[in-house]
Design a protein around this motif. Structure first.
Motif, PDB file in Angstrom:
ATOM      1  N   TRP A 122     -21.307  -1.435  27.802  1.00 51.03           N
ATOM      2  CA  TRP A 122     -20.574  -1.808  29.017  1.00 51.03           C
ATOM      3  C   TRP A 122     -20.312  -0.587  29.888  1.00 51.03           C
ATOM      4  N   LEU A 123     -19.876   0.504  29.275  1.00 55.39           N
ATOM      5  CA  LEU A 123     -19.590   1.710  30.051  1.00 55.39           C
ATOM      6  C   LEU A 123     -20.874   2.277  30.669  1.00 55.39           C
ATOM      7  N   THR A 124     -21.965   2.215  29.922  1.00 52.63           N
ATOM      8  CA  THR A 124     -23.245   2.674  30.471  1.00 52.63           C
ATOM      9  C   THR A 124     -23.613   1.873  31.708  1.00 52.63           C
ATOM     10  N   TYR A 125     -23.369   0.559  31.649  1.00 52.76           N
ATOM     11  CA  TYR A 125     -23.633  -0.287  32.819  1.00 52.76           C
ATOM     12  C   TYR A 125     -22.685   0.051  33.963  1.00 52.76           C
ATOM     13  N   GLN A 126     -21.407   0.151  33.688  1.00 48.82           N
ATOM     14  CA  GLN A 126     -20.441   0.358  34.757  1.00 48.82           C
ATOM     15  C   GLN A 126     -20.490   1.777  35.328  1.00 48.82           C
ATOM     16  N   TYR A 127     -21.170   2.682  34.644  1.00 51.28           N
ATOM     17  CA  TYR A 127     -21.435   4.006  35.221  1.00 51.28           C
ATOM     18  C   TYR A 127     -22.799   4.057  35.901  1.00 51.28           C
ATOM     19  N   GLY A 128     -23.505   2.921  35.923  1.00 57.18           N
ATOM     20  CA  GLY A 128     -24.752   2.825  36.682  1.00 57.18           C
ATOM     21  C   GLY A 128     -25.935   3.530  36.051  1.00 57.18           C
ATOM     22  N   ARG A 129     -25.953   3.664  34.735  1.00 61.96           N
ATOM     23  CA  ARG A 129     -27.069   4.355  34.064  1.00 61.96           C
ATOM     24  C   ARG A 129     -28.048   3.322  33.515  1.00 61.96           C
ATOM     25  N   TYR A 130     -28.819   2.748  34.420  1.00 56.54           N
ATOM     26  CA  TYR A 130     -29.615   1.577  34.066  1.00 56.54           C
ATOM     27  C   TYR A 130     -30.818   1.906  33.195  1.00 56.54           C
ATOM     28  N   GLY A 131     -31.456   3.038  33.433  1.00 60.11           N
ATOM     29  CA  GLY A 131     -32.586   3.411  32.598  1.00 60.11           C
ATOM     30  C   GLY A 131     -32.174   3.595  31.149  1.00 60.11           C
ATOM     31  N   MET A 132     -31.068   4.299  30.945  1.00 58.39           N
ATOM     32  CA  MET A 132     -30.541   4.502  29.590  1.00 58.39           C
ATOM     33  C   MET A 132     -30.206   3.159  28.937  1.00 58.39           C
ATOM     34  N   LEU A 133     -29.638   2.254  29.731  1.00 61.43           N
ATOM     35  CA  LEU A 133     -29.224   0.970  29.184  1.00 61.43           C
ATOM     36  C   LEU A 133     -30.411   0.106  28.776  1.00 61.43           C
ATOM     37  N   LEU A 334     -14.873   2.210  38.817  1.00 54.62           N
ATOM     38  CA  LEU A 334     -16.003   2.820  38.125  1.00 54.62           C
ATOM     39  C   LEU A 334     -17.204   2.972  39.067  1.00 54.62           C
ATOM     40  N   PRO A 335     -18.107   3.915  38.768  1.00 51.12           N
ATOM     41  CA  PRO A 335     -19.180   4.261  39.710  1.00 51.12           C
ATOM     42  C   PRO A 335     -20.058   3.103  40.159  1.00 51.12           C
ATOM     43  N   GLU A 336     -20.406   2.178  39.254  1.00 50.86           N
ATOM     44  CA  GLU A 336     -21.283   1.074  39.655  1.00 50.86           C
ATOM     45  C   GLU A 336     -20.664   0.261  40.782  1.00 50.86           C
ATOM     46  N   ARG A 337     -19.361  -0.047  40.665  1.00 53.04           N
ATOM     47  CA  ARG A 337     -18.675  -0.832  41.694  1.00 53.04           C
ATOM     48  C   ARG A 337     -18.677  -0.099  43.031  1.00 53.04           C
ATOM     49  N   ARG A 338     -18.391   1.193  43.003  1.00 54.47           N
ATOM     50  CA  ARG A 338     -18.324   1.961  44.249  1.00 54.47           C
ATOM     51  C   ARG A 338     -19.700   2.099  44.892  1.00 54.47           C
ATOM     52  N   ALA A 339     -20.704   2.431  44.073  1.00 53.35           N
ATOM     53  CA  ALA A 339     -22.050   2.594  44.629  1.00 53.35           C
ATOM     54  C   ALA A 339     -22.586   1.274  45.157  1.00 53.35           C
TER      55      ALA A 339
END
Length: 409
Positions: A122-133, A334-339
């Motif tokens: 969840w944190l990986t998603y909400q920090y926008g790290r999609y490749g890692m996820l 969190l970054p995903e929401r802001r971006a």
């Protein structure tokens, strides 16, 4: 796919990315007629430079276009690795719980390990790290399915809850990366698992994932109806509690209903649903993250702006951004929401013809969560529009970002 002519493969992946021939042609710097001839096999693709450029725009391994097995990419920020997508697809096609009905269940991983892994995803998603996820999801799906199939009682309900969350994570990231049908499958699985978890709120938030996938596939009206139906059943008050978690899930159902209504141009319903969500956000009192919703007063305003963009009212979206969103509260998200919001505002600025500020929003979003800007097809469309409408050479930061995104004039 490996038996299709190369032009048909190009057409297939263009369709998967939800690109029209005109948008694809614009990004490639070719005419729509050229694209049509390639896809029909009238014109040959015999230049590797063009083939690699097409693969970049479609975000696929060039080997897929050639009808060969894809090579695994190793760069840290790659947006979508087709090897991983196919592994995710294979994991979603497993039916461990049905197999366990007839035979011995697969050995389940410890629940404590699963909790940590799901929280990290969840944190990986909400920090926008999609490749890692996307690289982590295949194993996480298999482990969560094994836990769900192999445990009973209270542990079984918790395992089902965790599996439902993993399906939701998969659905969310796949939708962002343009894999809409696979996103729908994952979200649909999440709704089914929520019943075994005996958690109406998990089912409610799973509903928003299903509806988001439906909207992405052009099915906005059924998405609107489903969001509203489930929101009415989960509404606080009456026989339901008024807990922060319920307010958050209920509010998100209304907001996602508003987004679906904006896709069909139903302004009155958009306003009605956002007003209902605002009441829930006021009762909640602050921005919180129950069920990983990020619901609260600030996220509500982000959705107000996003709905305005979908309705084609970029000026209203910019006004909401400038007047209704407080910077300290926004920066706490969190970054995903802001971006994601900055991408919406970039679209709003582009709608009113302010390509300079549209570009600035993309740059700000890229600094927060690069994958949200570099990996999403809608961001590529905005960048293509900015480059096309910029007089003369674009500013160097925009040109550099466009190069990273693989977007040309």
């Amino acid at each position: 796919m490996d038996e299709l002519p190369i032009g048909r493969r190009v057409a297939y992946w263009r369709g998967r990315r939800k690109m029209s021939q005109q948008v694809f042609a614009d990004r490639l710097g070719k005419s729509k007629s050229w694209v049509d001839k390639v896809e029909r096999g009238v014109r040959r693709l015999d230049k590797f430079s063009v083939l690699y450029e097409i693969a970049d725009i479609l975000q696929v391994d060039v080997q897929l276009l050639l009808g060969k097995d894809p090579e695994r990419r190793t760069d840290a920020l790659n947006c979508i690795d087709q090897v991983e997508v196919e592994e995710i697809r294979a994991a979603l096609e497993r039916y461990d719980s049905m197999s366990a009905y007839f035979d011995a269940a697969p050995y389940p991983p410890p629940l404590a390990d699963m909790r940590k892994a799901v929280n990290h995803a969840w944190l990986t998603y909400q920090y926008g790290r999609y490749g890692m996820l996307t690289r982590a999801l295949p194993k996480l799906l298999r482990d969560a399915q094994a836990a769900d199939a192999g445990l009973g009682g209270d542990d079984g309900r918790e395992a089902a809850h965790l599996l439902g969350q993993v399906y939701q994570i998969a659905s969310s990231v796949l939708r962002k990366l343009g894999e809409c049908e696979l996103a729908w499958l994952a979200a649909d699985r999440s709704m089914a698992v929520a019943q075994r978890a005996d958690d109406p709120l998990l089912a409610g938030i799973a509903t928003t994932r299903v509806c988001n996938a439906l909207v992405a596939m052009g099915r906005a009206r059924p998405a609107l109806e489903l969001n509203v139906t489930i929101a009415n059943r989960l509404a606080p008050g009456g026989g339901n509690d008024v807990s922060p978690a319920r307010l958050s899930v209920y509010g998100m159902l209304l907001l996602q209903g508003a987004m679906a209504a904006s896709r069909i141009g139903d302004t009155a319903t958009v306003d009605d649903l956002i007003n209902g969500a605002q009441e829930a956000a006021t009762l909640l009192g602050s921005d919180q993250n129950h069920y990983w919703t990020s619901f609260g007063p600030t996220n509500l305003e982000l959705h107000r702006a996003a709905a305005a963009v979908e309705l084609g009212d970029g000026g209203r979206a910019v006004e909401v951004h400038q007047l209704r969103i407080q910077e300290p509260a926004f920066n706490a998200l969190l970054p995903e929401r802001r971006a994601h919001h900055l991408l919406d505002i970039a679209r709003g600025f582009a709608q009113v013809g302010d390509v300079a500020n549209a570009g600035e929003m993309l740059l700000r979003g890229d600094r927060l969560a690069p994958s949200e800007i570099r990996c999403r097809p809608i961001a590529h469309e905005v960048m293509s529009d900015i480059l096309r409408r910029t007089r003369g050479a674009p500013p160097s930061p925009i040109a550099e970002l466009a190069e990273h995104m693989g977007v040309g004039v």
